[in-house]
Scaffold this active site. Structure first.
Site, mmCIF file in Angstrom:
data_model
loop_
_atom_site.group_PDB
_atom_site.id
_atom_site.type_symbol
_atom_site.label_atom_id
_atom_site.label_comp_id
_atom_site.label_asym_id
_atom_site.label_seq_id
_atom_site.Cartn_x
_atom_site.Cartn_y
_atom_site.Cartn_z
ATOM 1 N N LYS A 164 2.321 -3.340 7.267
ATOM 2 C CA LYS A 164 2.554 -3.488 5.813
ATOM 3 C C LYS A 164 3.988 -3.057 5.483
ATOM 4 O O LYS A 164 4.667 -3.681 4.654
ATOM 5 C CB LYS A 164 1.548 -2.657 5.013
ATOM 6 C CG LYS A 164 0.110 -3.138 5.069
ATOM 7 C CD LYS A 164 -0.104 -4.521 4.481
ATOM 8 C CE LYS A 164 0.073 -4.571 2.984
ATOM 9 N NZ LYS A 164 -0.310 -5.908 2.432
ATOM 10 N N THR A 189 0.816 -1.216 0.000
ATOM 11 C CA THR A 189 0.000 0.000 0.000
ATOM 12 C C THR A 189 0.849 1.265 0.000
ATOM 13 O O THR A 189 1.983 1.248 0.493
ATOM 14 C CB THR A 189 -0.900 -0.011 1.260
ATOM 15 O OG1 THR A 189 -1.517 1.259 1.421
ATOM 16 C CG2 THR A 189 -0.085 -0.288 2.529
ATOM 17 N N ASP A 190 0.269 2.343 -0.498
ATOM 18 C CA ASP A 190 0.969 3.639 -0.445
ATOM 19 C C ASP A 190 1.081 4.162 0.977
ATOM 20 O O ASP A 190 1.850 5.087 1.253
ATOM 21 C CB ASP A 190 0.261 4.673 -1.339
ATOM 22 C CG ASP A 190 -1.200 4.921 -0.985
ATOM 23 O OD1 ASP A 190 -1.715 4.279 -0.058
ATOM 24 O OD2 ASP A 190 -1.832 5.774 -1.647
ATOM 25 N N GLU A 191 0.303 3.565 1.906
ATOM 26 C CA GLU A 191 0.329 4.066 3.290
ATOM 27 C C GLU A 191 1.665 3.840 3.984
ATOM 28 O O GLU A 191 1.915 4.418 5.044
ATOM 29 C CB GLU A 191 -0.783 3.403 4.107
ATOM 30 C CG GLU A 191 -2.153 3.770 3.631
ATOM 31 C CD GLU A 191 -3.232 3.410 4.640
ATOM 32 O OE1 GLU A 191 -2.914 3.178 5.815
ATOM 33 O OE2 GLU A 191 -4.395 3.354 4.225
ATOM 34 N N TYR A 203 -1.822 -0.634 11.172
ATOM 35 C CA TYR A 203 -1.953 -1.339 9.888
ATOM 36 C C TYR A 203 -0.780 -1.028 8.961
ATOM 37 O O TYR A 203 -0.087 -1.922 8.474
ATOM 38 C CB TYR A 203 -3.288 -0.954 9.206
ATOM 39 C CG TYR A 203 -3.301 -1.217 7.711
ATOM 40 C CD1 TYR A 203 -3.302 -2.525 7.223
ATOM 41 C CD2 TYR A 203 -3.287 -0.165 6.788
ATOM 42 C CE1 TYR A 203 -3.281 -2.778 5.845
ATOM 43 C CE2 TYR A 203 -3.277 -0.406 5.428
ATOM 44 C CZ TYR A 203 -3.268 -1.708 4.963
ATOM 45 O OH TYR A 203 -3.246 -1.951 3.614
HETATM 46 P P1 NAD Z 1 -9.727 -7.319 2.489
HETATM 47 O O1 NAD Z 1 -9.706 -7.065 3.962
HETATM 48 O O2 NAD Z 1 -10.953 -7.006 1.720
HETATM 49 O O3 NAD Z 1 -9.376 -8.857 2.202
HETATM 50 C C1 NAD Z 1 -8.372 -9.531 2.885
HETATM 51 C C2 NAD Z 1 -8.508 -11.022 2.569
HETATM 52 O O4 NAD Z 1 -7.424 -11.714 3.224
HETATM 53 C C3 NAD Z 1 -9.794 -11.649 3.106
HETATM 54 O O5 NAD Z 1 -10.347 -12.503 2.144
HETATM 55 C C4 NAD Z 1 -9.357 -12.442 4.338
HETATM 56 O O6 NAD Z 1 -10.164 -13.564 4.615
HETATM 57 C C5 NAD Z 1 -7.947 -12.858 3.911
HETATM 58 N N1 NAD Z 1 -7.067 -13.130 5.055
HETATM 59 C C6 NAD Z 1 -6.880 -12.359 6.150
HETATM 60 N N2 NAD Z 1 -6.006 -12.954 7.004
HETATM 61 C C7 NAD Z 1 -5.625 -14.110 6.400
HETATM 62 C C8 NAD Z 1 -4.717 -15.160 6.777
HETATM 63 N N3 NAD Z 1 -4.054 -15.117 7.933
HETATM 64 N N4 NAD Z 1 -4.568 -16.196 5.935
HETATM 65 C C9 NAD Z 1 -5.253 -16.254 4.747
HETATM 66 N N5 NAD Z 1 -6.125 -15.300 4.357
HETATM 67 C C10 NAD Z 1 -6.306 -14.240 5.181
HETATM 68 O O7 NAD Z 1 -8.473 -6.539 1.924
HETATM 69 P P2 NAD Z 1 -8.316 -5.724 0.564
HETATM 70 O O8 NAD Z 1 -8.819 -4.356 0.739
HETATM 71 O O9 NAD Z 1 -8.834 -6.560 -0.542
HETATM 72 O O10 NAD Z 1 -6.710 -5.642 0.466
HETATM 73 C C11 NAD Z 1 -5.971 -6.699 -0.130
HETATM 74 C C12 NAD Z 1 -4.490 -6.354 -0.133
HETATM 75 O O11 NAD Z 1 -4.288 -5.155 -0.870
HETATM 76 C C13 NAD Z 1 -3.916 -6.087 1.258
HETATM 77 O O12 NAD Z 1 -2.625 -6.611 1.309
HETATM 78 C C14 NAD Z 1 -3.874 -4.574 1.356
HETATM 79 O O13 NAD Z 1 -2.851 -4.143 2.233
HETATM 80 C C15 NAD Z 1 -3.583 -4.204 -0.078
HETATM 81 N N6 NAD Z 1 -4.038 -2.879 -0.516
HETATM 82 C C16 NAD Z 1 -5.327 -2.489 -0.309
HETATM 83 C C17 NAD Z 1 -5.775 -1.256 -0.802
HETATM 84 C C18 NAD Z 1 -7.220 -0.811 -0.630
HETATM 85 O O14 NAD Z 1 -7.584 0.268 -1.087
HETATM 86 N N7 NAD Z 1 -8.113 -1.608 -0.023
HETATM 87 C C19 NAD Z 1 -4.889 -0.435 -1.487
HETATM 88 C C20 NAD Z 1 -3.554 -0.853 -1.662
HETATM 89 C C21 NAD Z 1 -3.156 -2.085 -1.179
HETATM 90 O O1 DAU Z 2 -4.205 3.884 0.477
HETATM 91 C C1 DAU Z 2 -4.411 2.520 0.449
HETATM 92 C C2 DAU Z 2 -5.231 2.097 1.666
HETATM 93 O O2 DAU Z 2 -6.558 2.528 1.435
HETATM 94 C C3 DAU Z 2 -5.173 0.591 1.905
HETATM 95 O O3 DAU Z 2 -3.871 0.218 2.256
HETATM 96 C C4 DAU Z 2 -6.127 0.168 3.018
HETATM 97 O O4 DAU Z 2 -6.164 -1.239 3.125
HETATM 98 C C5 DAU Z 2 -7.528 0.694 2.682
HETATM 99 O O5 DAU Z 2 -8.418 0.386 3.733
HETATM 100 C C6 DAU Z 2 -7.492 2.198 2.441
HETATM 101 O O6 DAU Z 2 -7.160 2.888 3.663
HETATM 102 P P1 DAU Z 2 -7.946 4.217 4.131
HETATM 103 O O7 DAU Z 2 -7.813 4.329 5.589
HETATM 104 O O8 DAU Z 2 -7.567 5.367 3.277
HETATM 105 O O9 DAU Z 2 -9.458 3.782 3.671
HETATM 106 P P2 DAU Z 2 -10.878 3.934 4.409
HETATM 107 O O10 DAU Z 2 -11.883 3.440 3.425
HETATM 108 O O11 DAU Z 2 -10.896 3.353 5.773
HETATM 109 O O12 DAU Z 2 -11.029 5.519 4.558
HETATM 110 C C7 DAU Z 2 -10.884 6.391 3.440
HETATM 111 C C8 DAU Z 2 -10.986 7.816 3.975
HETATM 112 O O13 DAU Z 2 -12.319 8.073 4.431
HETATM 113 C C9 DAU Z 2 -10.089 8.096 5.165
HETATM 114 O O14 DAU Z 2 -9.605 9.423 5.078
HETATM 115 C C10 DAU Z 2 -11.022 7.959 6.374
HETATM 116 C C11 DAU Z 2 -12.350 8.441 5.821
HETATM 117 N N1 DAU Z 2 -13.584 7.835 6.387
HETATM 118 C C12 DAU Z 2 -13.648 6.483 6.469
HETATM 119 C C13 DAU Z 2 -14.791 5.863 6.915
HETATM 120 C C14 DAU Z 2 -14.886 4.357 7.021
HETATM 121 C C15 DAU Z 2 -14.655 8.641 6.719
HETATM 122 O O15 DAU Z 2 -14.610 9.896 6.648
HETATM 123 N N2 DAU Z 2 -15.798 8.033 7.158
HETATM 124 C C16 DAU Z 2 -15.923 6.686 7.263
HETATM 125 O O16 DAU Z 2 -17.010 6.198 7.665
#
Ligand code: NAD
Ligand code: DAU
Length: 347
Positions: free
Chosen positions: A167, A136-138, A163
């Site tokens: 990562k 992630t970019d975080e 988190y």
């Molecule tokens: P998510 O929470 O929707 O899905 C995570 C999945 O991993 C689930 O299916 C869960 O059951 C599985 N999992 C969790 N722990 C496990 C374990 N110990 N063994 C096997 N499976 C397990 O997550 P997401 O939003 O789809 O993110 C997926 C990946 O992408 C993560 O690595 C996250 O850091 C990365 N990522 C997410 C975002 C975003 O915007 N959501 C952006 C950049 C990178």
């Molecule tokens: O940048 C990549 C990341 O993006 C991933 O690594 C993470 O897995 C993914 O969850 C996401 O992280 P954020 O914390 O940015 O996403 P989230 O959807 O939780 O929140 C997006 C923005 O919205 C953040 O600034 C918090 C805000 N927010 C979130 C929720 C759930 C609100 O204002 N209200 C809300 O109810």
């Protein structure tokens, strides 16, 4: 950039039989759909523990001869010994992924994100297969709202939340295993994804499903925080490009120039769903809330020729609202518990 000539047309690695960890989560399942749709010669073994965030429905209906689900934990070394041999790559998505959960209880994040990555790297080392690490970019921390800079592959790591620190730790393990043991690994760091199958705890699905449920959306702090939105299918094509063409040991940033602040995104959702623009609640801010993320994906675009397809955020958001409207049965079971947890946290 160095003066080295890079071939942008030839695939350098041709996978046939890959493991996708976390393939029942949001982004992992979208990647499985992408592989099934665009790469007909590839078989996918999904390894997923099915935590609260994993849903087998996300990959239901895909052809059985293309996709197999193994329910299990990436921390289970014996299980990895059973399933890894015979595969030619692991694409590692599995993680605890939600910042708010990591603030409430960091322990599962340490286990899955750090120990889980360690176990996979050890399996990769033992069986000599290709590894792509989805991050992630975080890991770079945040940028000031008025800073013209974006994250690049050279930005120092500076994670803010439990988190993102796990990562960042997992990325460091990948780099060390690559240099010390010579594993064939690449890393991608992507910005905020949106699209179908995203859990209702996350910002965009939470607000859409609140409105569909007759509840008011919830905005943290002043709504000024900026996220760099990318459609999840573009993330999938970026990961595929890096897996097949990326240089071993390299990191690539994936992003689609989608910067928007949260209040702007929320007002777009409210408008598209026929609500007044002030029909939401301000709620308690997230502790340590990152201000702004922004990705410079020049390296991936120029070196590997990747380009995103879904560059119209408004149209992607409309399709996402449509998807949640038509798939109530998918999100309803998780909704009440998610909102109860947020209520406890004052959010
Ligand atoms: P998510 O929470 O929707 O899905 C995570 C999945 O991993 C689930 O299916 C869960 O059951 C599985 N999992 C969790 N722990 C496990 C374990 N110990 N063994 C096997 N499976 C397990 O997550 P997401 O939003 O789809 O993110 C997926 C990946 O992408 C993560 O690595 C996250 O850091 C990365 N990522 C997410 C975002 C975003 O915007 N959501 C952006 C950049 C990178
Ligand atoms: O940048 C990549 C990341 O993006 C991933 O690594 C993470 O897995 C993914 O969850 C996401 O992280 P954020 O914390 O940015 O996403 P989230 O959807 O939780 O929140 C997006 C923005 O919205 C953040 O600034 C918090 C805000 N927010 C979130 C929720 C759930 C609100 O204002 N209200 C809300 O109810």
């Amino acid at each position: 950039m160095s003066g080295r000539i890079i071939n942008m047309t030839e695939e350098t690695f041709t996978p046939h039989n890959i493991i996708v960890t976390g393939g029942c989560g949001f982004i992992g399942s979208n990647f499985v759909h992408y592989v099934v749709d665009y790469h007909p010669d590839v078989h996918v073994t999904v390894l997923d523990k099915l935590t609260y965030a994993g849903n087998p429905e996300n990959i239901a209906g895909l052809p059985e001869d293309r996709v197999e689900l193994v329910v299990g934990d990436i921390c289970d070394a014996d299980l990895l010994d059973k399933i890894v041999p015979g595969h030619d790559a692991i694409v590692h998505y599995a993680a605890e992924s939600h910042n708010d959960n990591s603030i409430a209880d960091p322990e599962p994040f340490l286990r899955t994100n750090v120990e889980g990555t360690f176990r996979l790297l050890e399996a990769v080392r033992k069986y000599g297969i290709r590894y792509h690490h989805v991050s992630t970019d975080e890991v770079y921390g945040d940028l000031a709202l008025d800073d013209p800079a974006k994250f690049t592959e050279h930005t120092p790591y500076h994670p803010s939340s439990p988190y993102s620190s796990t990562k960042a730790a997992s990325d460091m393990l990948v780099r060390a295993w690559t240099r010390t043991y010579g594993i064939r690994a690449t890393i991608s760091n992507c910005s905020n994804n949106y699209g179908p199958y995203q859990h209702v705890e996350k910002f965009i699905p939470r607000q859409i499903t609140n409105i569909l449920d007759g509840q008011r959306p919830k905005l943290y702090g002043k709504g000024e925080n900026v996220r760099d939105w990318i459609h999840t299918e573009d993330h999938s094509s970026g990961v595929w490009t890096i897996l097949t063409k990326g240089r071993i040991g390299e990191t690539y940033l994936i992003g689609a120039n989608g910067e928007k602040n949260n209040i702007t995104v929320l007002r777009m959702i409210l408008k598209m769903m026929g609500q007044p623009e002030d029909a939401f609640d301000w709620v308690k801010d997230r502790p340590g809330h990152d201000r702004r993320y922004a990705i410079d994906s020049t390296k991936l675009r120029t070196e590997l020729g990747w380009t995103p397809r879904h560059t119209d955020f408004e149209s992607g958001l409309k399709q996402t609202i449509e998807w949640y409207t038509q798939n109530r049965a998918w999100w309803e079971p998780a909704k009440a518990a998610t909102e109860a947890r947020y209520k406890q946290q004052g959010q």
